[in-house]
Design an enzyme around this catalytic site. Structure first.
Site, PDB file in Angstrom:
ATOM      1  N   ASP A   1      47.138  35.073  45.230  1.00 18.23           N
ATOM      2  CA  ASP A   1      46.463  33.814  44.773  1.00 18.23           C
ATOM      3  C   ASP A   1      47.469  32.637  44.672  1.00 18.23           C
ATOM      4  O   ASP A   1      48.479  32.580  43.899  1.00 18.23           O
ATOM      5  CB  ASP A   1      45.954  34.129  43.522  1.00 18.23           C
ATOM      6  CG  ASP A   1      45.097  32.877  43.000  1.00 18.23           C
ATOM      7  OD1 ASP A   1      44.768  32.107  43.536  1.00 18.23           O
ATOM      8  OD2 ASP A   1      44.863  32.732  41.529  1.00 18.23           O
TER       9      ASP A   1
ATOM     10  N   ASP B   1      44.116  27.210  48.631  1.00 12.09           N
ATOM     11  CA  ASP B   1      43.695  28.123  47.284  1.00 12.09           C
ATOM     12  C   ASP B   1      43.278  29.492  47.950  1.00 12.09           C
ATOM     13  O   ASP B   1      42.095  29.477  48.113  1.00 12.09           O
ATOM     14  CB  ASP B   1      42.988  27.712  46.252  1.00 12.09           C
ATOM     15  CG  ASP B   1      42.892  28.643  44.936  1.00 12.09           C
ATOM     16  OD1 ASP B   1      43.443  29.736  45.043  1.00 12.09           O
ATOM     17  OD2 ASP B   1      42.287  28.280  44.055  1.00 12.09           O
TER      18      ASP B   1
END
Length: 391
Positions: free
Chosen positions: A53, A259
């Site tokens: 992430d 992201d």
């Protein structure tokens, strides 16, 4: 004397191992659309499957109690929890941390323990989570790849730990998602996450397009860049391009955040109607189920373009995706229907560019230095060579 020679030789070998830098290669496994990597944790080492992430900093792993029913898990995959008591190198840092995400939250004790990959072992800080509302994720936690400036107390990101300990070759990581984005059936697909280097010569057709990172409050927090313009374009019946729905921002007002933890492309709430109008769709009809987009509607007759600040000073950089690059089958449980590519970000100036955007490129996340005071961040996108493009 023999003992001294052997001890000295062993010390030299150990020193060489500790001081040599590396490139760490993590094959990417998809589990129910979540991109995951395997990493060994603890002594003796136990394998854990984590979602990587770039939108968060502190890594976390569900603890044994959480994984064994203490936390809701409706991902369809079993979790193997981290057991600090079974690792002789675990250290409780005496701090309870919590992380808030857009889709939920996680909390637990901060720990340090040995992480291992490709024969390299280092001491890593993370959260041993005893509670999480992230029961939908198919991994046992997150591998945080943002910046330590937003990490939870007493923790640091994996990359900054590796860089500042001199354990990786270069202050960057590269990402190729592969060609299968739903499920790779229990084994890695073609995707590869590379820490400490990148493989643009293998994957990229042509040049890398670079955009500069953007600081917040004087420091880098996320992999973000200034977004100047967004517009959609579609061809009319005569094949002529028609530009519609252009959004303009003052430089510095709007953010494009890259992201890997996000699935779609998320846009400011007050722009969602304009963005769908720009490609000839009606957002209200989508919301009410009056329009179910067929996968054949995702084609090269329409495109969307993001204009970012350039790494070349006053210039700007356009990055364009065509409709066929944004196809995700399975919408409304129909194999021939595809998911609407845009959703709302919940912020008036936030464009959150997730997996749907990133999977079309070989992406390079470059810190520009190994220490925070030396960071000069660039994010690079390279068009994929034909053999690496999605089918």
């Amino acid at each position: 004397m023999v003992y001294s020679i052997r001890a000295t030789a062993a010390a030299v070998v150990l020193l060489a191992r500790c001081s040599s830098a590396s490139i760490l290669e993590f094959p990417v496994t998809f589990r129910n659309t979540y991109a995951c990597v395997d990493i060994l944790v603890g002594t003796p080492p136990q394998n854990h499957i984590l979602v990587f992430d770039t939108g968060s900093a502190t890594s976390w792993i569900a603890d044994k109690t959480c994984a064994n029913g203490g936390c809701d898990n409706f991902s369809g995959y079993p979790w193997k929890g981290y057991d600090a008591n079974s690792s002789v190198t675990s250290k409780d840092l005496g701090i309870y941390d919590s992380i808030d995400y857009l889709g939920g939250g996680t909390g637990g004790e901060a720990y340090s323990d040995k992480f291992s990959k490709d024969g390299l072992t280092w001491t890593q800080t993370f959260i041993s989570a005893n509670q999480t509302s992230m029961g939908f994720i198919a991994g046992e936690g997150f591998l945080g790849l943002a910046f330590s400036s937003i990490a939870e107390q007493a923790t640091k990101t994996v990359m900054e730990t590796l860089m500042q300990d001199g354990l990786v070759d270069n202050p960057r990581f590269g990402l190729y998602y592969g060609t299968e984005f739903n499920d790779t059936h229990g084994h890695p697909g073609k995707g590869l996450l590379t820490l400490g280097g990148s493989h643009e010569s293998k994957y990229v057709d042509g040049d890398i397009t670079w955009v500069p990172g953007k600081k917040d409050n004087g420091v880098y927090e996320l992999w973000r860049s200034n977004l100047k313009t967004f517009y959609g374009q579609r061809k009319d019946n005569n094949g002529n391009p028609q530009t519609n729905g252009s959004l303009q921002y003052e430089l510095g007002a709007a953010n494009g955040v890259f992201d890997t933890g996000a699935g779609l492309i998320y846009v400011p709430d007050d722009t969602i109607d304009t963005i769908y109008d720009s490609i000839g769709w009606n957002y209200t009809a989508l919301l009410h189920g009056d329009y179910i987009p067929s996968c054949t509607d995702f084609n090269s007759t329409w495109s969307v373009t993001f204009t970012f600040e350039s790494d070349k000073g006053s210039d700007f950089t356009n990055i364009t995706l065509t409709g066929d690059q944004l196809r995700i089958p399975g919408f409304a449980y129909q194999p021939d229907a595809c998911n609407p590519p845009f959703s709302t970000s919940g912020s008036p100036y936030l464009f959150l560019l997730g997996q749907l955007y990133l999977r079309n490129f070989y992406s390079i996340f470059d810190f520009g230095g190994k220490k925070a005071e030396d960071f000069n961040v660039l994010i690079g996108f390279g068009n994929l060579k034909k053999e690496w493009r999605m089918i």
